[in-house]
Design a protein around this motif. Structure first.
Motif, PDB file in Angstrom:
ATOM      1  N   ILE A   1       0.842  -1.207   0.000  1.00 38.48           N
ATOM      2  CA  ILE A   1       0.000   0.000   0.000  1.00 38.48           C
ATOM      3  C   ILE A   1       0.872   1.251   0.000  1.00 38.48           C
ATOM      4  O   ILE A   1       0.607   2.213  -0.732  1.00 38.48           O
ATOM      5  N   ALA A   2       1.932   1.257   0.804  1.00 39.25           N
ATOM      6  CA  ALA A   2       2.833   2.407   0.863  1.00 39.25           C
ATOM      7  C   ALA A   2       3.526   2.630  -0.481  1.00 39.25           C
ATOM      8  O   ALA A   2       3.639   3.765  -0.952  1.00 39.25           O
ATOM      9  N   TRP A   3       3.984   1.556  -1.116  1.00 42.60           N
ATOM     10  CA  TRP A   3       4.626   1.687  -2.429  1.00 42.60           C
ATOM     11  C   TRP A   3       3.634   2.170  -3.474  1.00 42.60           C
ATOM     12  O   TRP A   3       3.985   3.009  -4.324  1.00 42.60           O
ATOM     13  N   LEU A   4       2.421   1.665  -3.435  1.00 38.17           N
ATOM     14  CA  LEU A   4       1.399   2.105  -4.385  1.00 38.17           C
ATOM     15  C   LEU A   4       1.143   3.607  -4.231  1.00 38.17           C
ATOM     16  O   LEU A   4       1.071   4.337  -5.224  1.00 38.17           O
ATOM     17  N   GLY A   5       1.043   4.075  -3.007  1.00 36.61           N
ATOM     18  CA  GLY A   5       0.845   5.503  -2.768  1.00 36.61           C
ATOM     19  C   GLY A   5       2.023   6.332  -3.238  1.00 36.61           C
ATOM     20  O   GLY A   5       1.853   7.396  -3.836  1.00 36.61           O
ATOM     21  N   THR A   6       3.231   5.844  -2.985  1.00 39.86           N
ATOM     22  CA  THR A   6       4.432   6.557  -3.411  1.00 39.86           C
ATOM     23  C   THR A   6       4.524   6.628  -4.929  1.00 39.86           C
ATOM     24  O   THR A   6       4.832   7.683  -5.503  1.00 39.86           O
ATOM     25  N   LEU A   7       4.249   5.517  -5.591  1.00 38.07           N
ATOM     26  CA  LEU A   7       4.269   5.509  -7.055  1.00 38.07           C
ATOM     27  C   LEU A   7       3.172   6.395  -7.628  1.00 38.07           C
ATOM     28  O   LEU A   7       3.372   7.027  -8.675  1.00 38.07           O
ATOM     29  N   ALA A   8       2.024   6.464  -6.966  1.00 40.94           N
ATOM     30  CA  ALA A   8       0.945   7.337  -7.423  1.00 40.94           C
ATOM     31  C   ALA A   8       1.367   8.801  -7.339  1.00 40.94           C
ATOM     32  O   ALA A   8       1.100   9.590  -8.260  1.00 40.94           O
ATOM     33  N   ILE A   9       2.040   9.174  -6.254  1.00 36.49           N
ATOM     34  CA  ILE A   9       2.542  10.556  -6.124  1.00 36.49           C
ATOM     35  C   ILE A   9       3.543  10.850  -7.248  1.00 36.49           C
ATOM     36  O   ILE A   9       3.492  11.912  -7.879  1.00 36.49           O
ATOM     37  N   ALA A  10       4.452   9.916  -7.500  1.00 34.82           N
ATOM     38  CA  ALA A  10       5.464  10.123  -8.549  1.00 34.82           C
ATOM     39  C   ALA A  10       4.800  10.243  -9.919  1.00 34.82           C
ATOM     40  O   ALA A  10       5.144  11.136 -10.705  1.00 34.82           O
ATOM     41  N   ALA A  11       3.848   9.369 -10.212  1.00 34.50           N
ATOM     42  CA  ALA A  11       3.150   9.429 -11.506  1.00 34.50           C
ATOM     43  C   ALA A  11       2.364  10.725 -11.644  1.00 34.50           C
ATOM     44  O   ALA A  11       2.365  11.353 -12.713  1.00 34.50           O
ATOM     45  N   GLY A  12       1.706  11.138 -10.578  1.00 34.98           N
ATOM     46  CA  GLY A  12       0.969  12.391 -10.618  1.00 34.98           C
ATOM     47  C   GLY A  12       1.889  13.586 -10.816  1.00 34.98           C
ATOM     48  O   GLY A  12       1.570  14.509 -11.576  1.00 34.98           O
ATOM     49  N   ALA A  13       3.035  13.579 -10.168  1.00 38.72           N
ATOM     50  CA  ALA A  13       3.983  14.686 -10.294  1.00 38.72           C
ATOM     51  C   ALA A  13       4.529  14.775 -11.722  1.00 38.72           C
ATOM     52  O   ALA A  13       4.616  15.868 -12.297  1.00 38.72           O
ATOM     53  N   VAL A  14       4.884  13.639 -12.298  1.00 34.39           N
ATOM     54  CA  VAL A  14       5.388  13.628 -13.675  1.00 34.39           C
ATOM     55  C   VAL A  14       4.302  14.121 -14.631  1.00 34.39           C
ATOM     56  O   VAL A  14       4.560  14.951 -15.507  1.00 34.39           O
ATOM     57  N   THR A  15       3.087  13.649 -14.453  1.00 30.62           N
ATOM     58  CA  THR A  15       1.974  14.081 -15.308  1.00 30.62           C
ATOM     59  C   THR A  15       1.714  15.576 -15.139  1.00 30.62           C
ATOM     60  O   THR A  15       1.503  16.285 -16.125  1.00 30.62           O
ATOM     61  N   PHE A  16       1.760  16.046 -13.906  1.00 26.15           N
ATOM     62  CA  PHE A  16       1.525  17.471 -13.632  1.00 26.15           C
ATOM     63  C   PHE A  16       2.571  18.328 -14.346  1.00 26.15           C
ATOM     64  O   PHE A  16       2.256  19.331 -14.987  1.00 26.15           O
ATOM     65  N   VAL A  17       3.829  17.930 -14.252  1.00 29.48           N
ATOM     66  CA  VAL A  17       4.912  18.719 -14.856  1.00 29.48           C
ATOM     67  C   VAL A  17       4.835  18.669 -16.384  1.00 29.48           C
ATOM     68  O   VAL A  17       5.006  19.698 -17.060  1.00 29.48           O
ATOM     69  N   LEU A  18       4.568  17.505 -16.941  1.00 27.85           N
ATOM     70  CA  LEU A  18       4.540  17.379 -18.395  1.00 27.85           C
ATOM     71  C   LEU A  18       3.342  18.056 -19.043  1.00 27.85           C
ATOM     72  O   LEU A  18       3.426  18.459 -20.206  1.00 27.85           O
ATOM     73  N   THR A  19       2.249  18.181 -18.350  1.00 26.37           N
ATOM     74  CA  THR A  19       1.061  18.811 -18.930  1.00 26.37           C
ATOM     75  C   THR A  19       0.958  20.286 -18.593  1.00 26.37           C
ATOM     76  O   THR A  19       0.030  20.960 -19.032  1.00 26.37           O
ATOM     77  N   ARG A  20       1.846  20.797 -17.881  1.00 32.34           N
ATOM     78  CA  ARG A  20       1.809  22.198 -17.451  1.00 32.34           C
ATOM     79  C   ARG A  20       2.247  23.107 -18.556  1.00 32.34           C
ATOM     80  O   ARG A  20       3.044  23.105 -19.299  1.00 32.34           O
TER      81      ARG A  20
END
Length: 107
Positions: free
Chosen positions: A88-107
């Motif tokens: 669960i902790a890894w899933l949450g961490t990977l979700a934050i990383a994926a969201g951050a990459v998506t946020f930066v690339l679509t900005r």
């Protein structure tokens, strides 16, 4: 052979570390999701952050159960083989990383 159980506070420190991890995932996910909404970006970009917040909330809810499980295993000399919280902790961490990459690339 030295017994597994130690009268120290290792279990309590581990419980606090899991609580900090859970709180950071929950608050970080909510904060980042709020940032996505405030910038006017598509709410879809906030989904990974919502998933991270959900993982953090789930970990926080499981803190007491995990602590009791660890205490019983240590007192009975059983190995700790439950990896649910780590997943669960890894899933949450990977979700934050994926969201951050998506946020930066679509900005």
């Amino acid at each position: 052979m030295k017994p597994l159980w130690d009268e120290g506070l290792q279990s309590e420190r581990t419980r606090l570390a899991w609580a900090r991890t859970a709180a950071l995932l929950a608050v970080g996910g909510l904060g980042a999701g709020g940032a996505v909404l405030r910038t006017g970006m598509s709410p879809i970009i906030g989904v990974p952050f919502a998933l991270a917040a959900l993982c953090g909330a789930l970990l926080l809810a499981r803190t007491g159960v995990r602590y009791q499980h660890v205490q019983h295993a240590l007192h009975e000399g059983r190995p700790l083989d439950d990896q649910t919280d780590a997943v669960i902790a890894w899933l949450g961490t990977l979700a934050i990383a994926a969201g951050a990459v998506t946020f930066v690339l679509t900005r």
